[in-house]
Design an enzyme around this catalytic site. Structure first.
Site, mmCIF file in Angstrom:
data_model
loop_
_atom_site.group_PDB
_atom_site.id
_atom_site.type_symbol
_atom_site.label_atom_id
_atom_site.label_comp_id
_atom_site.label_asym_id
_atom_site.label_seq_id
_atom_site.Cartn_x
_atom_site.Cartn_y
_atom_site.Cartn_z
ATOM 1 N N CYS A 160 0.867 -1.309 0.018
ATOM 2 C CA CYS A 160 0.102 -0.032 0.029
ATOM 3 C C CYS A 160 0.914 1.327 -0.007
ATOM 4 C CB CYS A 160 -0.749 0.166 1.383
ATOM 5 S SG CYS A 160 -1.777 1.413 1.240
ATOM 6 N N CYS A 181 0.182 2.948 3.513
ATOM 7 C CA CYS A 181 0.695 2.498 5.048
ATOM 8 C C CYS A 181 1.558 1.362 4.877
ATOM 9 C CB CYS A 181 -0.485 2.118 5.761
ATOM 10 S SG CYS A 181 -1.275 0.698 5.113
ATOM 11 N N CYS A 229 -7.495 -1.289 0.945
ATOM 12 C CA CYS A 229 -6.615 -1.721 1.814
ATOM 13 C C CYS A 229 -7.257 -1.610 3.343
ATOM 14 C CB CYS A 229 -5.393 -0.511 2.040
ATOM 15 S SG CYS A 229 -4.041 -0.768 3.537
ATOM 16 N N CYS A 286 -5.657 0.911 6.231
ATOM 17 C CA CYS A 286 -5.704 2.511 6.250
ATOM 18 C C CYS A 286 -7.037 2.729 5.389
ATOM 19 C CB CYS A 286 -4.395 3.051 5.774
ATOM 20 S SG CYS A 286 -3.942 2.925 3.935
ATOM 21 N N CYS A 289 -8.310 -5.244 -10.459
ATOM 22 C CA CYS A 289 -7.601 -3.999 -11.231
ATOM 23 C C CYS A 289 -7.305 -2.850 -10.515
ATOM 24 C CB CYS A 289 -8.883 -3.809 -12.327
ATOM 25 S SG CYS A 289 -8.195 -2.753 -13.614
HETATM 26 ZN ZN LIG Z 1 -3.063 1.038 3.407
#
Ligand SMILES: [Zn+2]
Length: 137
Positions: free
Chosen positions: A53, A56, A102, A105, A125
């Protein structure tokens, strides 16, 4: 402006995210935007490792699950762990879409489609701008 419920220390204020991300990353990951196809850093990327990510650092996708869909975005048949990527169904103007975020976060990653390869039949995607890449050690 809706605000995510603070789940842990990886949740930051909008201003903190704005200062940590590029304008493009902020627009996509925090505001749910989409990068133009064939412009991101990972749609044609062929490394061996893990995509994390951009916000984070959570581990989201393994390069072993990446496949070339010729859509212009990085596509994966599955997340690295179901726990790390959460999905939610949105209906906008009568169109139903499954959004991938995610888990840690809440960053917007992209969308999930049901036209992927076996065995999952799913296609995650994802926007390159929502990801970083770490080579496998
Ligand atoms: Zn994240």
């Amino acid at each position: 402006m809706s605000r995510e419920t603070a789940e842990n220390s990886s949740v930051r204020t909008e201003e903190e995210w704005r200062s940590r991300l590029s304008p493009e990353e902020f627009r996509i990951a925090r505001e749910g935007g989409t990068e133009p196809e064939f412009t991101g850093r990972y749609w044609d990327h062929r490394g061996d490792g893990v995509y994390t990510c951009v916000c984070c650092g959570e581990q989201l996708f393994d390069s072993r699950d990446k496949f070339d869909s010729r859509t212009g975005w990085p596509n994966y048949r599955a997340p690295l762990s179901e726990e790390n990527v959460r999905t939610q169904t949105n209906v906008s103007r009568g169109v139903r879409q499954v959004e991938a975020r995610c888990s840690r976060c809440g960053a917007h990653l992209g969308h999930v489609f049901e036209d992927g390869p076996a065995p999952t039949g799913l296609r995650y995607c994802i926007n390159s701008a929502s990801l970083n890449f770490a080579e496998r050690e």
